[in-house]
Design a protein around this motif. Structure first.
Motif, PDB file in Angstrom:
ATOM      1  N   ASN A   1      50.893 -36.082  -7.357  1.00  0.00           N
ATOM      2  CA  ASN A   1      51.723 -36.901  -8.019  1.00  0.00           C
ATOM      3  C   ASN A   1      52.648 -37.679  -7.146  1.00  0.00           C
ATOM      4  O   ASN A   1      53.958 -37.942  -7.620  1.00  0.00           O
ATOM      5  CB  ASN A   1      52.103 -36.132  -9.305  1.00  0.00           C
ATOM      6  N   LYS A   2      52.354 -38.176  -6.044  1.00  0.00           N
ATOM      7  CA  LYS A   2      53.248 -39.022  -5.324  1.00  0.00           C
ATOM      8  C   LYS A   2      52.673 -40.373  -5.407  1.00  0.00           C
ATOM      9  O   LYS A   2      51.737 -40.776  -5.212  1.00  0.00           O
ATOM     10  CB  LYS A   2      53.063 -38.651  -3.788  1.00  0.00           C
ATOM     11  N   PHE A   3      53.821 -41.197  -5.248  1.00  0.00           N
ATOM     12  CA  PHE A   3      53.531 -42.641  -5.437  1.00  0.00           C
ATOM     13  C   PHE A   3      54.218 -43.551  -4.693  1.00  0.00           C
ATOM     14  O   PHE A   3      55.673 -42.931  -4.000  1.00  0.00           O
ATOM     15  CB  PHE A   3      53.782 -43.064  -6.875  1.00  0.00           C
ATOM     16  N   ASP A   4      53.814 -44.500  -3.954  1.00  0.00           N
ATOM     17  CA  ASP A   4      54.489 -45.263  -3.009  1.00  0.00           C
ATOM     18  C   ASP A   4      54.006 -46.738  -3.136  1.00  0.00           C
ATOM     19  O   ASP A   4      52.916 -47.075  -3.321  1.00  0.00           O
ATOM     20  CB  ASP A   4      54.407 -44.945  -1.674  1.00  0.00           C
ATOM     21  N   PRO A   5      54.890 -47.821  -2.974  1.00  0.00           N
ATOM     22  CA  PRO A   5      54.283 -49.182  -3.241  1.00  0.00           C
ATOM     23  C   PRO A   5      53.385 -49.444  -2.105  1.00  0.00           C
ATOM     24  O   PRO A   5      52.673 -50.277  -2.432  1.00  0.00           O
ATOM     25  CB  PRO A   5      55.631 -50.174  -2.720  1.00  0.00           C
ATOM     26  N   THR A   6      53.255 -48.751  -0.846  1.00  0.00           N
ATOM     27  CA  THR A   6      52.479 -49.106   0.118  1.00  0.00           C
ATOM     28  C   THR A   6      51.233 -48.524  -0.222  1.00  0.00           C
ATOM     29  O   THR A   6      50.093 -48.818   0.596  1.00  0.00           O
ATOM     30  CB  THR A   6      52.849 -48.777   1.449  1.00  0.00           C
ATOM     31  N   SER A   7      51.076 -47.703  -1.216  1.00  0.00           N
ATOM     32  CA  SER A   7      49.669 -46.832  -1.399  1.00  0.00           C
ATOM     33  C   SER A   7      49.124 -47.390  -2.422  1.00  0.00           C
ATOM     34  O   SER A   7      49.210 -46.997  -3.449  1.00  0.00           O
ATOM     35  CB  SER A   7      50.253 -45.302  -1.300  1.00  0.00           C
ATOM     36  N   PRO A   8      47.681 -47.482  -1.952  1.00  0.00           N
ATOM     37  CA  PRO A   8      46.640 -48.315  -3.219  1.00  0.00           C
ATOM     38  C   PRO A   8      46.563 -47.134  -4.177  1.00  0.00           C
ATOM     39  O   PRO A   8      46.102 -46.017  -3.809  1.00  0.00           O
ATOM     40  CB  PRO A   8      45.616 -48.614  -2.236  1.00  0.00           C
ATOM     41  N   PHE A   9      46.405 -47.507  -5.231  1.00  0.00           N
ATOM     42  CA  PHE A   9      46.301 -46.504  -6.267  1.00  0.00           C
ATOM     43  C   PHE A   9      45.061 -47.271  -7.322  1.00  0.00           C
ATOM     44  O   PHE A   9      45.375 -48.254  -7.751  1.00  0.00           O
ATOM     45  CB  PHE A   9      47.389 -46.245  -7.339  1.00  0.00           C
ATOM     46  N   GLY A  10      44.286 -46.297  -7.715  1.00  0.00           N
ATOM     47  CA  GLY A  10      43.118 -46.929  -8.758  1.00  0.00           C
ATOM     48  C   GLY A  10      41.848 -45.772  -8.650  1.00  0.00           C
ATOM     49  O   GLY A  10      41.940 -44.921  -7.705  1.00  0.00           O
ATOM     50  N   GLY A  11      41.138 -46.185  -9.593  1.00  0.00           N
ATOM     51  CA  GLY A  11      39.983 -44.962  -9.712  1.00  0.00           C
ATOM     52  C   GLY A  11      38.616 -45.406  -9.457  1.00  0.00           C
ATOM     53  O   GLY A  11      38.145 -46.871  -9.034  1.00  0.00           O
ATOM     54  N   TYR A  12      37.737 -44.391  -9.450  1.00  0.00           N
ATOM     55  CA  TYR A  12      36.465 -44.456  -9.322  1.00  0.00           C
ATOM     56  C   TYR A  12      35.945 -44.337 -10.836  1.00  0.00           C
ATOM     57  O   TYR A  12      36.514 -44.012 -11.655  1.00  0.00           O
ATOM     58  CB  TYR A  12      35.907 -43.362  -8.629  1.00  0.00           C
ATOM     59  N   LYS A  13      34.674 -44.801 -10.999  1.00  0.00           N
ATOM     60  CA  LYS A  13      33.994 -44.374 -12.308  1.00  0.00           C
ATOM     61  C   LYS A  13      34.750 -44.965 -13.476  1.00  0.00           C
ATOM     62  O   LYS A  13      35.059 -46.063 -13.416  1.00  0.00           O
ATOM     63  CB  LYS A  13      33.500 -42.905 -12.216  1.00  0.00           C
ATOM     64  N   GLU A  14      34.524 -44.308 -14.490  1.00  0.00           N
ATOM     65  CA  GLU A  14      35.151 -44.818 -15.517  1.00  0.00           C
ATOM     66  C   GLU A  14      36.791 -44.841 -15.733  1.00  0.00           C
ATOM     67  O   GLU A  14      37.508 -44.967 -16.523  1.00  0.00           O
ATOM     68  CB  GLU A  14      34.855 -43.847 -16.916  1.00  0.00           C
ATOM     69  N   SER A  15      37.462 -44.429 -14.482  1.00  0.00           N
ATOM     70  CA  SER A  15      38.888 -44.337 -14.415  1.00  0.00           C
ATOM     71  C   SER A  15      39.226 -45.968 -13.920  1.00  0.00           C
ATOM     72  O   SER A  15      40.446 -46.253 -13.783  1.00  0.00           O
ATOM     73  CB  SER A  15      39.520 -43.430 -13.307  1.00  0.00           C
ATOM     74  N   GLY A  16      38.271 -46.797 -13.860  1.00  0.00           N
ATOM     75  CA  GLY A  16      38.641 -48.209 -13.492  1.00  0.00           C
ATOM     76  C   GLY A  16      38.285 -48.558 -12.290  1.00  0.00           C
ATOM     77  O   GLY A  16      37.460 -48.180 -11.479  1.00  0.00           O
TER      78      GLY A  16
ATOM     79  N   ASN B   1      26.331 -47.178 -10.919  1.00  0.00           N
ATOM     80  CA  ASN B   1      27.951 -47.362 -10.779  1.00  0.00           C
ATOM     81  C   ASN B   1      28.280 -49.033 -10.645  1.00  0.00           C
ATOM     82  O   ASN B   1      29.338 -49.284 -10.907  1.00  0.00           O
ATOM     83  CB  ASN B   1      28.349 -46.637  -9.399  1.00  0.00           C
ATOM     84  N   SER B   2      27.344 -49.778 -10.142  1.00  0.00           N
ATOM     85  CA  SER B   2      27.665 -51.157  -9.752  1.00  0.00           C
ATOM     86  C   SER B   2      26.434 -51.763  -9.886  1.00  0.00           C
ATOM     87  O   SER B   2      25.349 -51.486  -9.844  1.00  0.00           O
ATOM     88  CB  SER B   2      28.110 -51.068  -8.236  1.00  0.00           C
ATOM     89  N   PHE B   3      26.664 -53.174 -10.328  1.00  0.00           N
ATOM     90  CA  PHE B   3      25.569 -54.179 -10.844  1.00  0.00           C
ATOM     91  C   PHE B   3      25.775 -55.354 -10.019  1.00  0.00           C
ATOM     92  O   PHE B   3      26.826 -55.820 -10.255  1.00  0.00           O
ATOM     93  CB  PHE B   3      25.632 -54.413 -12.112  1.00  0.00           C
ATOM     94  N   ILE B   4      24.761 -55.894  -9.375  1.00  0.00           N
ATOM     95  CA  ILE B   4      24.704 -57.214  -8.754  1.00  0.00           C
ATOM     96  C   ILE B   4      23.787 -58.173  -9.496  1.00  0.00           C
ATOM     97  O   ILE B   4      22.641 -57.792  -9.937  1.00  0.00           O
ATOM     98  CB  ILE B   4      24.112 -57.105  -7.218  1.00  0.00           C
TER      99      ILE B   4
END
Lengths: 490, 306, 315
Positions: free
Chosen positions: A458-473, C247-250
């Motif tokens: 649970n570390k966060f930083d403005p320079t650090s990209p955040f986001g998910g794989y699969k159904e996490s977006g 996972n991905s679609f073109i």
């Protein structure tokens, strides 16, 4: 020589901390808040307001304008006008200076924002003061500097702004999420219509006041307030070029469907059910801290919370014992007390969801543990909760609970834990605890998750990209990668 | 006098648990966000006073200096009623008998450094003689130093055996083992040295001699407290902790208490199990206590220097 | 399945061999589909007739079913992990090998394209560009990571870096208007980035899609990394886009309604949708490392940095 009796340490009695309330005398909360459209605070077109409640005592804090599609339309028009007449014509250098100003103003008023964040959302003052508000300011500061450097970010591309960005944010980190959304959008040259979550609108509206103070041209940032249908009006507005959403996977899917067939660009930051994996060769004491920080930070209202704990069997007893000890030192209660570790659950609705899952966990036969702690009479509370003896097929290990509830499984081998950790539709984050570097690189590579914390969590930083794989977006927020969500690359 | 009966129960100290420095520092930072107010603060400050080993360890120590310090240990600030005395005074072996005489009937213990303090660079016979002399002079507690050089060469058996030998020489005196953490280099090694000391017979483990620039820190102390906790869970035996050097402010001392309370629990919050090795801490605590009582911030001119 | 011998087929042979005339009966290829490194017929047993511009039958192509697609996804899922974990250098060599193989069969592809209606010149251009595109992406395999990665200078005592990782299984509806270039331009960046792919070939230009599968099959590409099926977009786009293990679609077709349906269905498991319907594969914009990054997920990793005594490098 002490006799061998029941060996345990007592962390719950003796010298106890007296109340240490954060002062709130200097905080001004108005009885009513209007929406921020075109640089002005305007009444909702239907004249309706809804209450915002302090979840720690169920008392009303203020009334918030109930925006509808008409208000959203007004806001989008204001944003479009500001985009085409002012903001898109401004140089990156000048845009950046405005954003720097916003960062500075937040720093100046940091304590005020922290207090309001804790009052409105139930999170502890320690976290809003030490995490949310500083990170929000830093996020603006970071992206401000990008505004005149965009052409360096994407080799061989000429980045251009998109237009009007519609942004919908959740209630778990209200100001911070507003910063995550607004800062890169403005740096990239877009204008914004943002809707905060209905239970936590206050800091976004205070941010609107601050943005007005900053002299940002009217209409560049617009804030409309309301419930899901207000958000839907933003998503569905034909003149919105980009939709950015942070929230549940369920709503994310609705949004993805809603914008099908349009040219709207979209980024989604959705739910998670992260694996936090403890190997026998880890620094166990720090790993226990990581477990606690992973699941009990912000009452577990964290999409990247380490809600599935995997412990290697050889250290299982030790880890659980230490975890229980640590849970006994956690102070649950008044978010405004500087010593509180776990504040109020954000809403009655969310508390019901959490309690439902706790019941499910018990019905599924998992072993249930909560430390003894006194809870306040009024308000929404849930003590830190631990379920051991759960299996991969338990609902409490599969579904996102979004509360301070940890489900613990054991494992024997690296292959086994990789398979189990990835055996989920989500893929937002993961935690790895081992003292062996070679194992770390294997594990961090194998986790199907957008953020992997090794020997930390649970570390966060403005320079650090955040986001998910699969159904996490999809899409990233933070860092250079966060810019592409708000640019056309030609 | 090794408490562990079977050699099989001794761990291989090469495999002492790893410690993550950044994690430790995050945890200690968290202790420092605890806000200690009103009655909690007063009770805490009095505990701190009662946990101090008032210390003078200088080449220029004289009977006069030691006498004054012994008086201070029993009369911290007589204008405040019901103040405790300090836990002990800590002196060189040559000053033990004098201190013992000065403190008769006070309950304040006499601790003596030994084993060729502070470097420990002396033959074993000298260290044992040093220790026995101090005990014979009446020392209640012995603060020994480990052989850091041998520790760094990886000769853990030597370090272990030396501590065990000194423990034997102590007789009834309680043994504090100084790791001199500022010379150990990493927190992993602090943990390893703590484990060696406890298994070899230490009653207390202590951070520092106070003679080098990095003395007690919260991260180092937390590593040692965790070692104590793990040892306790393994053996049921409580070990004391003494951070020494560098703790001169009341606020910091209170945060050490917070750290002890949230790591080992209230049972360790007495001077039987926790000490501060400090010379100037007492006065800052006293100033805070008077401030709590009167509401006015204090000046050092009103508190005796001894 | 008996095949009609057409005049066109005879002519082809004449051209290839440079022989003026032959009475020899040609051996014709059965065009099958390509799944998991094998060439099965469609499980459905169905076919559609692929004809040239004059209405002559070129081949009976497999009319793939949703089950063929499902089988292809299973193969692609199995292949994706090991493929992503191969050394980038190895993937690079394999893509180069595909280019080599295609070069060696250049004449066959020119000929197939001509059968499907291209002029000789444009067929040659398309094959040449396809070969060059494979070489282009072969070169990118061990470089794009450096372009799209970052070390992130976080404010705390942590080392933090972001790297691209393959999204996983990619499904593609390829361009209807080009038989080879559109297919190659989609498959190459997707597999260069460590993904596996199931591509639905152009319905009306399907001949060289299957011949290209033969090229792939002889280029050390592990079975399942590339799967090519033939059939009708109209029938398959719904099933292709609802599959929960993709996972991905073109989408590189031209039907806006299909695209919308795909986008709606994609939400079932939050598929990433890449709309390539406006890309001109025949131009410079038809190749770029950004086609690789389209099918990459950014992974950010944190680790503490130990620094006990505040040591510094002090130079």
């Amino acid at each position: 020589m002490a006799k061998k009796k029941q060996i345990e340490v007592d962390l719950n009695s003796g010298w106890a901390y007296a109340p240490a309330p954060e002062s709130k005398g200097h905080i001004k909360i108005k009885p009513q808040y209007n929406q921020f459209i075109g640089g002005k605070f305007v009444k909702p077109s239907n004249g309706k307001y809804f209450d915002t409640i302090n979840p720690a005592n169920s008392e009303k804090l203020s009334s918030i304008a109930l925006g509808n599609a008409k208000d959203v339309d007004k806001a989008v028009r204001a944003a479009r006008k500001a985009y085409s007449e002012v903001w898109s014509k401004l140089s990156g250098k000048e845009r950046g200076k405005y954003i720097f100003r916003i960062a500075r103003l937040i720093q100046e008023r940091a304590r005020e924002f922290s207090v309001i964040e804790s009052l409105d959302g139930g999170k502890t003052i320690r976290e809003s003061r030490d995490v949310d508000v500083p990170l929000a300011a830093n996020h603006f500061f970071y992206y401000a500097g990008w505004a005149d450097k965009l052409e360096y970010a994407f080799p061989n591309k000429r980045p251009t702004s998109l237009g009007v960005a519609g942004q919908i944010i959740p209630w778990n980190f209200p100001l911070l999420m507003a910063a995550w959304k607004i800062a890169p959008a403005l740096a990239a040259g877009n204008t914004v219509v943002l809707k905060p979550a209905e239970t936590t609108s206050l800091t976004a509206l205070k941010l609107a006041e601050l943005i007005k103070d900053s002299g940002l041209p009217d209409g560049v940032v617009n804030i409309v307030t309301g419930f899901g249908d207000t958000g839907a009006a933003i998503v569905n507005h034909p003149d919105v070029n980009k939709v950015a959403f942070t929230g549940s996977t369920g709503v994310g899917k609705i949004i993805q469907r809603a914008i099908a067939g349009t040219n709207k660009k979209c980024t989604l930051e959705l739910g998670g059910k992260a694996a936090n994996i403890i190997f026998e060769d880890a620094s166990i004491n720090q790993a226990v801290e990581g477990i606690v920080n992973g699941i009990y930070f912000n009452q577990g209202h964290v999409c990247c919370a380490g809600s599935r704990l995997f412990v290697q069997e050889s250290v299982y007893e030790e880890v659980i014992r230490k975890l229980k000890d640590r849970m006994n030192t956690l102070i649950v209660g008044d978010p405004m007390d500087k010593n509180t570790d776990i504040g109020a659950i954000n809403s009655k609705e969310q508390l019901d969801i959490i309690n439902k899952y706790i019941k499910i966990g018990q019905q599924e036969g998992a072993e249930f543990y909560q430390p003894a702690c006194k809870l306040p009479q009024k308000g929404n509370w849930c003590p830190p909760t631990l379920f051991t003896n759960v299996s991969q097929s338990s609902r409490i290990t599969q579904e996102e609970i979004f509360g301070p509830v940890l489900a613990v499984q054991t494992f024997r081998t690296v292959d086994e834990v990789i398979a189990k950790a990835n055996n989920t539709p989500y893929g937002l984050s993961a935690g790895i605890w081992t003292d062996k570097g070679a194992k770390i690189f294997n594990m961090t590579t194998k986790m199907r998750a957008g953020v992997v914390w090794a020997n930390t969590y649970n570390k966060f930083d403005p320079t650090s990209p955040f986001g998910g794989y699969k159904e996490s977006g999809f899409g990233r927020e933070g860092g250079l990668h966060g810019l592409s969500a708000y640019l056309n690359l030609n | 006098m090794i408490r562990i009966k079977s050699k099989d129960l001794l761990p291989d100290f090469k495999f002492s648990p790893a410690v993550d420095q950044v994690g430790i520092e995050e945890r200690t930072a968290r202790f420092q966000t605890r806000s200690i107010k009103s009655e909690t603060k007063v009770v805490g400050l009095k505990k701190v006073l009662n946990m101090i080993d008032l210390t003078t360890l200088e080449g220029k120590d004289t009977p006069g200096k030691v006498k004054q310090m012994c008086y201070k240990a029993q009369h911290l600030h007589d204008s405040i009623p019901d103040l405790p005395s300090t836990a002990a005074v800590c002196v060189y072996p040559s000053m033990v008998s004098l201190a013992k005489a000065e403190l008769i009937g006070s309950g304040v213990k006499v601790a003596s450094v030994s084993t060729a303090f502070p470097s420990g660079q002396a033959p074993m016979e000298v260290k044992i003689g040093d220790t026995k002399f101090a005990v014979d002079q009446g020392a209640d507690e012995i603060d020994m130093v480990i052989s850091r050089g041998r520790f760094h060469t990886g000769d853990y058996n030597f370090v272990f055996d030396e501590i065990a030998a000194i423990k034997e020489a102590c007789g009834k005196a309680r043994l504090k083992v100084i790791l001199e953490t500022g010379e150990l280099g990493t927190l992993d090694k602090v943990r390893r040295a703590s484990d060696i000391a406890m298994y070899a017979g230490a009653d207390f483990i202590k951070t520092s001699t106070g003679k080098i620039s990095v003395a007690a820190t919260m991260p180092v102390t937390l590593v040692m407290l965790e070692a104590i906790k793990d040892y306790y869970y393994k053996t049921g035996i409580m070990i004391g902790m003494k951070p020494a050097g560098g703790i001169s402010k009341a606020k910091l001392a209170l945060h050490y208490l917070v750290m002890v309370r949230e790591t080992l629990g209230d049972a360790w919050l007495t001077n039987e199990w926790f000490r501060f090795g400090a010379s100037s801490l007492a006065n800052d605590v006293l100033m805070q206590l008077v401030k709590q009582e009167t509401g006015a911030y204090q000046s050092a001119d009103y508190f005796s220097i001894d | 399945m008996a095949k009609t011998v057409t005049k066109k087929n005879v002519k082809v042979l004449e051209n290839i061999n440079g022989v003026a005339k032959t009475n020899r009966l040609l051996v014709l290829k059965t065009y099958k589909i390509y799944i998991g490194g094998k060439f099965p017929r469609t499980e459905s047993g169905r076919y559609y007739e692929l004809k040239d511009s004059s209405g002559n039958l070129l081949a009976n192509m497999c009319l793939s079913s949703r089950k063929d697609y499902r089988n292809a996804v299973v193969a692609a899922r199995g292949a994706s992990g090991p493929w992503a974990e191969r050394a980038a250098f190895n993937r690079s060599q394999i893509l180069y090998r595909i280019g080599e193989m295609l070069e060696g069969r250049r004449a066959q592809f020119v000929d197939e394209l001509m059968q499907m209606g291209s002029s000789k010149l444009s067929a040659e251009q398309e094959v040449d560009l396809s070969i060059d595109r494979l070489i282009y992406y072969a070169g990118w395999c061990d470089k794009y990571t450096q372009i799209f990665s970052s070390i992130n200078p976080v404010a705390s005592a942590h080392f933090n870096f972001s790297v691209p990782e393959a999204t996983g299984v990619v499904a593609a509806i390829t361009s209807e208007s080009t038989g080879l270039l559109g297919l190659v331009s989609i498959i190459a960046p997707v597999i260069a980035g460590g993904n596996s792919i199931i591509a639905l070939a152009s319905e009306t230009h399907a001949l060289c899609a299957i011949s290209f599968a033969e090229v792939i099959n002889s280029s050390d590409v592990p079975g399942g990394v590339v799967n090519i099926i033939t059939g009708k977009e109209d029938e398959l786009h719904k099933h292709m886009s609802t599959h929960m293990d993709v996972n991905s679609f073109i989408y590189a077709g031209s039907n806006a309604e299909h695209l919308k349906t795909i986008q709606v269905n994609a939400a079932d498991n939050v598929k990433r949708i890449l709309d390539y319907s406006k890309v001109e594969w025949n131009s410079e914009e038809g190749q770029s490392p950004y086609f690789i990054s389209d099918h990459q997920e950014t992974k950010t990793t944190w680790h503490p940095i130990e620094n006990i005594g505040g040591s510094s490098s002090k130079y």
